[in-house]
Design a protein around this motif. Sequence first.
Motif, PDB file in Angstrom:
ATOM      1  N   TRP A  51       0.682  -1.185  -0.128  1.00 40.21           N
ATOM      2  CA  TRP A  51       0.127  -0.077   0.007  1.00 40.21           C
ATOM      3  C   TRP A  51       0.783   1.327  -0.025  1.00 40.21           C
ATOM      4  CZ3 TRP A  51      -2.197   3.006   4.437  1.00 40.21           C
ATOM      5  CH2 TRP A  51      -3.090   3.899   4.344  1.00 40.21           C
ATOM      6  N   ARG A  52       0.821   1.829  -1.275  1.00 43.42           N
ATOM      7  CA  ARG A  52       2.052   2.997  -1.305  1.00 43.42           C
ATOM      8  C   ARG A  52       0.756   4.034  -1.832  1.00 43.42           C
ATOM      9  NH1 ARG A  52       5.053   5.482   1.641  1.00 43.42           N
ATOM     10  NH2 ARG A  52       6.020   7.061   0.668  1.00 43.42           N
ATOM     11  N   PRO A  53       0.160   5.003  -0.937  1.00 38.55           N
ATOM     12  CA  PRO A  53      -0.926   5.807  -1.866  1.00 38.55           C
ATOM     13  C   PRO A  53      -0.180   7.122  -2.484  1.00 38.55           C
ATOM     14  CG  PRO A  53      -1.019   5.936   0.675  1.00 38.55           C
ATOM     15  CD  PRO A  53      -0.087   4.965   0.184  1.00 38.55           C
ATOM     16  N   THR A  54      -0.978   7.540  -3.263  1.00 39.72           N
ATOM     17  CA  THR A  54      -0.297   9.037  -3.622  1.00 39.72           C
ATOM     18  C   THR A  54      -1.413   9.900  -3.427  1.00 39.72           C
ATOM     19  OG1 THR A  54      -1.284   8.423  -5.974  1.00 39.72           O
ATOM     20  CG2 THR A  54       0.849   7.623  -5.388  1.00 39.72           C
ATOM     21  N   ALA A  55      -2.611   9.726  -3.350  1.00 35.07           N
ATOM     22  CA  ALA A  55      -3.690  10.789  -3.126  1.00 35.07           C
ATOM     23  C   ALA A  55      -3.355  11.427  -1.512  1.00 35.07           C
ATOM     24  CB  ALA A  55      -5.030  10.351  -3.377  1.00 35.07           C
ATOM     25  N   ASN A  56      -3.832  12.519  -1.302  1.00 32.33           N
ATOM     26  CA  ASN A  56      -3.544  13.428  -0.308  1.00 32.33           C
ATOM     27  C   ASN A  56      -4.253  12.663   1.102  1.00 32.33           C
ATOM     28  OD1 ASN A  56      -2.918  15.284   1.802  1.00 32.33           O
ATOM     29  ND2 ASN A  56      -3.990  16.711   0.996  1.00 32.33           N
ATOM     30  N   THR A  59      -2.172   9.370   1.885  1.00 32.09           N
ATOM     31  CA  THR A  59      -0.692   9.527   2.269  1.00 32.09           C
ATOM     32  C   THR A  59      -0.615   9.835   3.896  1.00 32.09           C
ATOM     33  OG1 THR A  59      -0.574  11.929   1.704  1.00 32.09           O
ATOM     34  CG2 THR A  59       0.249  10.045   0.213  1.00 32.09           C
ATOM     35  N   ALA A  60      -1.298  10.804   4.474  1.00 34.59           N
ATOM     36  CA  ALA A  60      -1.379  10.965   5.995  1.00 34.59           C
ATOM     37  C   ALA A  60      -1.789   9.826   6.673  1.00 34.59           C
ATOM     38  CB  ALA A  60      -2.251  12.141   5.935  1.00 34.59           C
ATOM     39  N   LEU A  61      -2.629   9.106   6.174  1.00 36.66           N
ATOM     40  CA  LEU A  61      -2.957   7.741   7.048  1.00 36.66           C
ATOM     41  C   LEU A  61      -1.566   6.765   6.727  1.00 36.66           C
ATOM     42  CD1 LEU A  61      -5.000   6.172   8.593  1.00 36.66           C
ATOM     43  CD2 LEU A  61      -5.871   5.378   6.419  1.00 36.66           C
ATOM     44  N   TRP A  67       4.229   5.514  11.556  1.00 31.88           N
ATOM     45  CA  TRP A  67       4.630   5.996  13.184  1.00 31.88           C
ATOM     46  C   TRP A  67       3.955   5.221  14.029  1.00 31.88           C
ATOM     47  CZ3 TRP A  67       8.346   9.193  14.360  1.00 31.88           C
ATOM     48  CH2 TRP A  67       8.873  10.175  13.591  1.00 31.88           C
ATOM     49  N   VAL A  68       2.859   4.581  13.663  1.00 33.92           N
ATOM     50  CA  VAL A  68       2.319   3.447  14.819  1.00 33.92           C
ATOM     51  C   VAL A  68       3.294   2.344  14.844  1.00 33.92           C
ATOM     52  CG1 VAL A  68       0.348   1.870  15.511  1.00 33.92           C
ATOM     53  CG2 VAL A  68       0.018   4.542  14.838  1.00 33.92           C
ATOM     54  N   LEU A  69       3.807   1.797  13.889  1.00 30.06           N
ATOM     55  CA  LEU A  69       4.430   0.774  13.558  1.00 30.06           C
ATOM     56  C   LEU A  69       5.906   0.820  14.354  1.00 30.06           C
ATOM     57  CD1 LEU A  69       4.259  -0.710  10.181  1.00 30.06           C
ATOM     58  CD2 LEU A  69       3.697  -1.915  12.255  1.00 30.06           C
ATOM     59  N   LEU A  70       6.344   2.221  14.175  1.00 29.69           N
ATOM     60  CA  LEU A  70       7.717   2.395  14.920  1.00 29.69           C
ATOM     61  C   LEU A  70       7.445   2.539  16.540  1.00 29.69           C
ATOM     62  CD1 LEU A  70      10.658   3.412  14.808  1.00 29.69           C
ATOM     63  CD2 LEU A  70       9.901   5.726  14.433  1.00 29.69           C
TER      64      LEU A  70
END
Length: 177
Positions: A51-56, A59-61, A67-70
């Motif tokens: 999942w590599r989104p390009t829409a705005n 991308t924030a999600l 960040w949740v994984l980290l």
Amino acid sequence: MRARHALELAPGEETVVATHPHPLGLVRPALAAWLTVLVYSALSRVLELTWRPTANPWTALHTFVEWVLLAAALLAAWRFVLAPAWRWLRTRFVLTTSRLALVGPAAANGAVALPLQALHCVRVTRGATEVGAAREGLDRGTVLADFGSLGGLKLAGCPQPARFVRLVREAAAGRGN
């Protein structure tokens, strides 16, 4: 500067043995570190590949999920790697000429020291009970010391427990026990 969890010696008292628990106690944190890195890397890679989104808004999600994984990886590293390793590093088994002590976070209030005059018996409950019964580097066990009405002291993961028990008995015999 005085250490927070230090055993203060009385006048005339000398340290016979002061040791950390056996280094095999660090195997579990090392495996947890390896597993944490492996799982974080795998999940991060799967997220990038699937999942590599390009829409705005997406991308924030996507960034939020990264960040949740980290944060989960850092929390796991703290809980299963750093805290146990720090606990091992600060734990010490100390035998002086008049006391047997457990010093560090494993003990209540940082240190438990019981006088050798009150020692009833000391024994090895797990691990090699004779010197040479296991390879010298892997020789570890749990030492139980019974102090009668004062309670007992459990030294889990003691390196060379048979030798440590012998030293405790010799020190207690020197105290008239």
